[in-house]
Design a protein around this motif. Structure first.
Motif, PDB file in Angstrom:
ATOM      1  N   LEU A  16       0.830  -1.218   0.000  1.00 10.64           N
ATOM      2  CA  LEU A  16       0.000   0.000   0.000  1.00 10.64           C
ATOM      3  C   LEU A  16       0.855   1.255   0.000  1.00 10.64           C
ATOM      4  N   VAL A  17       1.923   1.248   0.820  1.00  6.43           N
ATOM      5  CA  VAL A  17       2.821   2.420   0.891  1.00  6.43           C
ATOM      6  C   VAL A  17       3.457   2.665  -0.474  1.00  6.43           C
ATOM      7  N   GLY A  18       3.937   1.584  -1.126  1.00 12.88           N
ATOM      8  CA  GLY A  18       4.562   1.709  -2.456  1.00 12.88           C
ATOM      9  C   GLY A  18       3.591   2.285  -3.472  1.00 12.88           C
ATOM     10  N   MET A  19       2.360   1.798  -3.441  1.00 14.34           N
ATOM     11  CA  MET A  19       1.350   2.294  -4.398  1.00 14.34           C
ATOM     12  C   MET A  19       1.012   3.772  -4.132  1.00 14.34           C
ATOM     13  N   ALA A  20       0.988   4.143  -2.829  1.00  9.06           N
ATOM     14  CA  ALA A  20       0.691   5.544  -2.481  1.00  9.06           C
ATOM     15  C   ALA A  20       1.786   6.464  -3.024  1.00  9.06           C
ATOM     16  N   ILE A  21       3.047   6.043  -2.876  1.00  6.76           N
ATOM     17  CA  ILE A  21       4.170   6.850  -3.393  1.00  6.76           C
ATOM     18  C   ILE A  21       4.072   6.960  -4.909  1.00  6.76           C
ATOM     19  N   THR A  22       3.781   5.837  -5.576  1.00  7.39           N
ATOM     20  CA  THR A  22       3.661   5.846  -7.041  1.00  7.39           C
ATOM     21  C   THR A  22       2.554   6.796  -7.486  1.00  7.39           C
ATOM     22  N   LEU A  23       1.421   6.723  -6.803  1.00  3.94           N
ATOM     23  CA  LEU A  23       0.293   7.593  -7.173  1.00  3.94           C
ATOM     24  C   LEU A  23       0.635   9.069  -6.962  1.00  3.94           C
ATOM     25  N   ARG A  24       1.364   9.334  -5.832  1.00  5.57           N
ATOM     26  CA  ARG A  24       1.722  10.730  -5.545  1.00  5.57           C
ATOM     27  C   ARG A  24       2.591  11.299  -6.674  1.00  5.57           C
ATOM     28  N   TYR A  25       3.609  10.529  -7.141  1.00  2.48           N
ATOM     29  CA  TYR A  25       4.495  11.019  -8.205  1.00  2.48           C
ATOM     30  C   TYR A  25       3.800  11.032  -9.563  1.00  2.48           C
ATOM     31  N   ALA A  26       2.765  10.200  -9.725  1.00  2.73           N
ATOM     32  CA  ALA A  26       2.046  10.168 -11.011  1.00  2.73           C
ATOM     33  C   ALA A  26       1.291  11.467 -11.259  1.00  2.73           C
ATOM     34  N   VAL A  27       0.848  12.121 -10.189  1.00  2.94           N
ATOM     35  CA  VAL A  27       0.081  13.360 -10.378  1.00  2.94           C
ATOM     36  C   VAL A  27       0.940  14.609 -10.171  1.00  2.94           C
ATOM     37  N   LYS A  28       2.217  14.421  -9.727  1.00  3.78           N
ATOM     38  CA  LYS A  28       3.114  15.574  -9.510  1.00  3.78           C
ATOM     39  C   LYS A  28       3.686  16.060 -10.836  1.00  3.78           C
ATOM     40  N   LYS A  29       4.136  17.346 -10.884  1.00  8.45           N
ATOM     41  CA  LYS A  29       4.803  17.862 -12.086  1.00  8.45           C
ATOM     42  C   LYS A  29       6.145  17.138 -12.249  1.00  8.45           C
ATOM     43  N   PRO A  30       6.438  16.581 -13.428  1.00  2.00           N
ATOM     44  CA  PRO A  30       7.697  15.840 -13.570  1.00  2.00           C
ATOM     45  C   PRO A  30       8.919  16.741 -13.370  1.00  2.00           C
ATOM     46  N   VAL A  31       9.980  16.175 -12.791  1.00  9.25           N
ATOM     47  CA  VAL A  31      11.210  16.948 -12.584  1.00  9.25           C
ATOM     48  C   VAL A  31      12.166  16.782 -13.762  1.00  9.25           C
ATOM     49  N   THR A  32      11.872  15.872 -14.660  1.00 10.49           N
ATOM     50  CA  THR A  32      12.735  15.669 -15.827  1.00 10.49           C
ATOM     51  C   THR A  32      12.126  16.356 -17.051  1.00 10.49           C
ATOM     52  N   LEU A  33      12.970  16.606 -18.055  1.00 14.35           N
ATOM     53  CA  LEU A  33      12.506  17.231 -19.290  1.00 14.35           C
ATOM     54  C   LEU A  33      12.572  16.225 -20.425  1.00 14.35           C
ATOM     55  N   ILE A  34      11.726  16.454 -21.432  1.00 19.71           N
ATOM     56  CA  ILE A  34      11.794  15.577 -22.606  1.00 19.71           C
ATOM     57  C   ILE A  34      12.823  16.186 -23.550  1.00 19.71           C
ATOM     58  N   TYR A  35      14.086  15.845 -23.290  1.00 23.04           N
ATOM     59  CA  TYR A  35      15.190  16.375 -24.096  1.00 23.04           C
ATOM     60  C   TYR A  35      15.252  15.603 -25.419  1.00 23.04           C
ATOM     61  N   PRO A  36      15.504  16.207 -26.582  1.00 23.26           N
ATOM     62  CA  PRO A  36      15.893  17.605 -26.771  1.00 23.26           C
ATOM     63  C   PRO A  36      14.724  18.550 -27.055  1.00 23.26           C
ATOM     64  N   LYS A  37      13.475  18.054 -26.968  1.00 20.52           N
ATOM     65  CA  LYS A  37      12.343  18.952 -27.248  1.00 20.52           C
ATOM     66  C   LYS A  37      12.286  20.059 -26.204  1.00 20.52           C
ATOM     67  N   GLU A  38      12.561  19.708 -24.968  1.00 21.05           N
ATOM     68  CA  GLU A  38      12.560  20.698 -23.889  1.00 21.05           C
ATOM     69  C   GLU A  38      13.990  20.871 -23.390  1.00 21.05           C
ATOM     70  N   ARG A  39      14.328  22.110 -23.062  1.00 20.27           N
ATOM     71  CA  ARG A  39      15.690  22.396 -22.607  1.00 20.27           C
ATOM     72  C   ARG A  39      15.667  23.302 -21.404  1.00 20.27           C
ATOM     73  N   LEU A  40      16.661  23.119 -20.557  1.00 21.50           N
ATOM     74  CA  LEU A  40      16.799  24.003 -19.402  1.00 21.50           C
ATOM     75  C   LEU A  40      17.592  25.243 -19.792  1.00 21.50           C
ATOM     76  N   THR A  41      17.256  26.362 -19.234  1.00 26.15           N
ATOM     77  CA  THR A  41      18.126  27.531 -19.356  1.00 26.15           C
ATOM     78  C   THR A  41      19.071  27.475 -18.166  1.00 26.15           C
ATOM     79  N   ILE A  42      20.343  27.216 -18.476  1.00 24.09           N
ATOM     80  CA  ILE A  42      21.300  27.032 -17.386  1.00 24.09           C
ATOM     81  C   ILE A  42      22.078  28.316 -17.160  1.00 24.09           C
ATOM     82  N   LYS A  43      22.036  28.802 -15.932  1.00 23.69           N
ATOM     83  CA  LYS A  43      22.849  29.963 -15.590  1.00 23.69           C
ATOM     84  C   LYS A  43      24.175  29.439 -15.045  1.00 23.69           C
ATOM     85  N   ARG A  44      25.189  30.294 -15.037  1.00 23.98           N
ATOM     86  CA  ARG A  44      26.515  29.936 -14.515  1.00 23.98           C
ATOM     87  C   ARG A  44      27.084  28.722 -15.255  1.00 23.98           C
ATOM     88  N   PHE A  45      26.896  28.688 -16.567  1.00 25.07           N
ATOM     89  CA  PHE A  45      27.426  27.605 -17.393  1.00 25.07           C
ATOM     90  C   PHE A  45      28.460  28.197 -18.331  1.00 25.07           C
TER      91      PHE A  45
END
Ligand code: SF4
Ligand code: SF4
Length: 174
Positions: A16-45
């Motif tokens: 149940l705990v594992g499924m709750a964590i999975t469900l929580r991340y399923a509805v959260k905004k993803p932290v990864t980008l679909i590269y190369p369609k999406e790109r980060l603007t990196i400062k101090r690079f």
């Protein structure tokens, strides 16, 4: 019997705990980008070394003084210059940076008396299948535009003196 039931309960609870964590991340905004369609603007690079552009003439600002070549700890810069046929000043004819060796230390930028060098825009796509592509010709964009400094006629360097070959010795006389 009690320990058997306890194990079943623990297993079910962890499921149940594992499924709750999975469900929580399923509805959260993803932290990864679909590269190369999406790109980060990196400062101090730090992007690769490039020439700055004179806003008035559109030209580079290098006076071929060699200061950057001498200070570079990686020995990854090289330049060639010839004498101007107009006023005898040094004219830059070639400037290359071997990006494979560059440590992006910025010493060349700091030492340049004319602020001719900069770190280029962040470019984390800079990959290559050949080493040749990572030797960057900094003059190339200016040659392509045909800026004034790239059109200055130069005095060709004198050819090295031809090697003097010794006369073949004839047969020794008796
Ligand atoms: S950033 Fe450092 S290593 Fe790279 S070319 Fe300049 S002086 Fe050399
Ligand atoms: S220090 Fe600046 S002006 Fe001198 S050769 Fe290097 S880039 Fe050109």
């Amino acid at each position: 019997m009690i320990s058997y039931l306890k194990n079943i309960f623990t297993g079910f609870w962890s499921l149940l705990v594992g499924m709750a964590i999975t469900l929580r991340y399923a509805v959260k905004k993803p932290v990864t980008l679909i590269y190369p369609k999406e790109r980060l603007t990196i400062k101090r690079f730090k992007g690769p070394i490039a020439f700055t552009t004179d806003q008035k003439t559109g030209d580079h600002l290098c006076i071929a003084c060699n200061a950057c070549i001498k200070v570079c700890p990686s020995r990854c810069m090289s330049l060639e210059a010839q004498k101007s046929a107009v006023d005898g000043k040094r004219v830059l004819t070639d400037f290359k940076v071997n990006y494979m060796l560059c440590s992006l230390c910025s010493l060349c930028i700091d030492v340049c008396p004319t602020d001719a060098l900069k770190h280029d825009d962040p470019n984390y796509d800079m990959v290559s299948l050949t080493q040749k592509d990572l030797v960057m010709d900094l003059l190339e964009p200016f040659r392509a535009k045909g800026t004034p400094l790239t059109k200055i006629p130069t005095i060709p360097a004198p050819k090295p003196a031809a090697a003097i070959t010794p006369e073949p010795k004839g047969p020794a006389s008796a």
